[in-house]
Design an enzyme around this catalytic site. Structure first.
Site, PDB file in Angstrom:
ATOM      1  N   LYS A  79     -28.530  30.891  26.519  1.00 57.84           N
ATOM      2  CA  LYS A  79     -28.505  32.149  25.759  1.00 57.84           C
ATOM      3  C   LYS A  79     -29.211  33.238  26.551  1.00 57.84           C
ATOM      4  O   LYS A  79     -30.275  32.991  27.132  1.00 57.84           O
ATOM      5  CB  LYS A  79     -29.191  31.938  24.408  1.00 57.84           C
ATOM      6  CG  LYS A  79     -29.126  33.144  23.484  1.00 57.84           C
ATOM      7  CD  LYS A  79     -29.811  32.837  22.149  1.00 57.84           C
ATOM      8  CE  LYS A  79     -29.735  33.983  21.176  1.00 57.84           C
ATOM      9  NZ  LYS A  79     -30.451  33.692  19.915  1.00 57.84           N
ATOM     10  N   SER A 154     -27.811  34.439  15.805  1.00 60.67           N
ATOM     11  CA  SER A 154     -27.543  35.258  16.977  1.00 60.67           C
ATOM     12  C   SER A 154     -27.078  34.462  18.190  1.00 60.67           C
ATOM     13  O   SER A 154     -26.582  35.051  19.145  1.00 60.67           O
ATOM     14  CB  SER A 154     -28.802  36.042  17.354  1.00 60.67           C
ATOM     15  OG  SER A 154     -29.832  35.144  17.743  1.00 60.67           O
ATOM     16  N   SER A 178     -30.851  31.387  13.848  1.00 62.04           N
ATOM     17  CA  SER A 178     -29.952  31.761  14.944  1.00 62.04           C
ATOM     18  C   SER A 178     -29.409  30.618  15.785  1.00 62.04           C
ATOM     19  O   SER A 178     -28.526  30.844  16.611  1.00 62.04           O
ATOM     20  CB  SER A 178     -30.645  32.763  15.866  1.00 62.04           C
ATOM     21  OG  SER A 178     -30.650  34.033  15.280  1.00 62.04           O
TER      22      SER A 178
END
Lengths: 477, 112
Positions: A79, A154, A178
């Site tokens: 990420k 996210s 997330s």
């Protein structure tokens, strides 16, 4: 051999046994990205040179007959909130659009030391603020099961990359859900470890008392392997706990018969979609069939979790995001005449709408006259929410809930209503606030074939039980 | 309505944001909607509840110790080259939007 369909052990042993190479594995995943990612948008940056260098290192080890480390040759996504030395790291924000970190995040360094091949950086909501990935400053991620829907957020890019075989596993971060919520929306496994279990050194900070790093994977066993790799004390992060790391993989096979599972009515109330309810209830029945005992528990402060979270997370964010001043490493607006104008215009142009909204809410909650009423109040309710879990865990070994009240929603459906978007995290924020571990695993699909996630929450530092239950369910399902 | 446009201007100032006229209008609406929802925290009596600033206040520490001693594991020696080497000047300036090789450069601060 289908090079894109392997789990960690299969990939590693195929490289070890010279049935394929780490190089071929990396190339196969890049080919898949080339083919699929145009319409998904899971990656922001690829780092092929770094990946192929690492693959070459692993292939030489295999050629020399040396035993490969646990992730030897395994292609992974990271990420884009985790710093990677020499590889652009944006946090999904324009304000870090050109940022090239001079050092590696500890979790990434540990993955690479264990032989993982980092393919690139995955898309996410700006500064990990969002539940749909629509807050990425670059482009939204599309849900692989239905391109008109969001992948969750996210860590939407990490979830979508794993779901579409563009990476074997990916790292994500979880501040309010997330990791777990996008795992649920994309039909993969997502594990948030206990607060302090995994070092956050090199993670771009959103809300420091809530941020966690964890894996998104295709199987529960892969999540256990990744956790074993990245967990443990790191002197560079003073919040990382100085506790021994169990062998999570060995723990997986222990029996689940006799474990007590808490079911809290607060997680099955108004707003829960019927199809999600049915899928989760039948998953609980399945666990019962494996010999688990289901015990009703109460977590009475659950309805206060979202307001508590949005005060604490935004207050911390407003402080963490103050560092983006256009001086040292962030975007600077052109043509500014004074220092103060430089700060303001750089931040105005560099931050997206949600980041500004959270900076504003957090600054307001911390400002003179409001600190006690908002921030301190939220910290007190955080104690109450944590006590709810402490009380429940005196009676049960784990708690099972839906991960999200609905399956993946449509792109644009909630993007103009911040409050509706925040409520998508209603079942996940509680674990972040209390600091307990939680996993989301697939437990069926809606009539429209959208994945549904089962969430299993555990006691502090008891990821082993969470993983064991998830593994038993996965085998039975 | 809790937050007015004047409040938004004041808070934006504290946060070093400018915000366009349109953004300010949206911000008034959004903050009020969120704060209305947050209002429900006042249903709870928290007068005898300790605030929780950190999870590690409660877990992962040596429970037999008191106060900051609980976090003794996090202490380290205060030495110049401690846990990692300092960044070289070149590396530290590399991401700067404007630098002269020695310093970060910013618009003039003091008018003469």
């Amino acid at each position: 051999m289908q090079l894109n369909k392997l789990n960690i052990d299969a990939a590693r042993s195929a490289v070890q046994e010279r049935q394929t190479t780490a190089f071929a594995l990396a190339e196969a995943h890049y080919a898949r990205i080339q083919q699929e990612d145009g319409e998904i948008g899971a990656f922001l940056t690829l780092c092929k040179e770094r990946a192929l260098e690492q693959a070459d290192r692993i292939d030489r080890m295999a050629a020399e007959g040396k035993p490969l480390p646990p992730l030897g040759g395994v292609p992974v996504g990271i990420k884009d909130v985790m710093s990677t030395s020499g590889v652009r790291t944006t946090a999904g924000s324009k304000i870090l659009g050109k940022y090239i970190p001079p050092y590696d995040c500890t979790a990434v360094a540990r993955m690479e030391a264990a032989g993982a091949v980092v393919l690139g950086k995955t898309n996410c909501d700006e500064f990990a603020m969002g539940s749909s990935n629509e807050n990425s400053a670059f482009y939204p991620v599309h849900n692989p099961r239905d391109l008109n829907r969001v992948p969750g957020g996210s860590s939407g890019g990490s979830a979508a990359a794993v779901a579409t075989d563009m990476a074997v596993v990916a790292l994500g971060s979880d501040t309010g859900g997330s990791i777990r919520q996008p795992a649920s929306f994309c039909g993969v496994v997502g594990l948030m470890p206990t607060y302090g279990r995994v070092s956050r050194y090199g993670l771009i900070a959103f809300a420091s008392s809530l941020d966690h790093i964890g894996p998104l994977t295709k199987t529960v066993k892969d999540a256990a392997i990744v956790l074993r790799t990245i967990a443990g004390r790191d002197p560079m992060d003073s919040t990382s706990a100085d506790l021994p790391v169990p062998d999570y993989v060995a723990e997986l096979e222990k029996r689940v018969r006799g474990l007590k599972l808490g079911v809290a009515k607060e997680y099955f109330g108004e707003g829960l979609d019927d199809e999600v309810r049915h899928a989760v209830e039948s998953a609980i029945d399945k666990l019962k069939g494996l010999g688990c005992e289901v015990v009703p528990v109460s977590l009475p402060h659950t309805p206060y979790a979202i307001p508590t979270y949005y005060l604490i997370a935004t207050a911390e964010a407003s402080s963490n995001l103050a560092r983006y001043d256009g001086v040292r490493y962030s975007y600077r607006a052109a043509g500014v005449k004074s220092l103060s104008e430089m700060y303001r215009r750089s931040r105005d142009e560099g931050f997206g709408a949600e980041a500004k909204r959270r900076i504003m809410l957090g600054t307001y909650a911390l400002s003179a006259g409001y600190y006690d009423a908002y921030y301190l109040k939220a910290q007190k309710v955080r104690t109450l929410l944590t006590r709810d879990f402490e009380d429940a865990f005196r009676r049960v070994d784990a708690i099972v809930t839906p991960t999200s009240p609905t399956a993946a929603f449509r792109l644009g459906e909630k993007s103009n209503d911040p409050l509706a978007m925040y409520l998508a995290d209603i079942y996940t924020v509680t674990a972040d606030l209390a600091g307990i571990p939680g996993i989301s695993i697939p437990c069926g699909a809606t009539k429209e074939k959208l994945p549904i996630g089962l969430q299993i929450l555990g006691k502090h530092f008891d990821e082993a039980t969470v993983l064991r239950l998830a593994h038993a369910y996965e085998k039975a399902a | 309505m809790k937050v007015t446009e004047k409040d938004v201007a004041y808070v934006a100032d504290l946060a070093n944001l400018e915000l366009s006229g349109e953004e300010r209008v949206d911000m008034v609406r959004d903050l009020n909607s969120i704060l209305d929802y947050i209002e429900r925290l006042n249903e709870l009596d928290t007068s005898n509840v300790e605030p929780m600033a950190q999870v590690s206040d409660r877990y992962g520490v040596d429970e037999s110790k008191q106060g900051s001693e609980r976090f003794a594991y996090a202490y380290r020696e205060d030495v110049v080259e401690g846990l990692r080497k300092s960044l070289s000047q070149e590396a530290a300036l590399e991401n700067a939007p404007d630098a002269d090789g020695t310093f970060f450069r910013v618009p003039k601060v003091i008018e003469r």
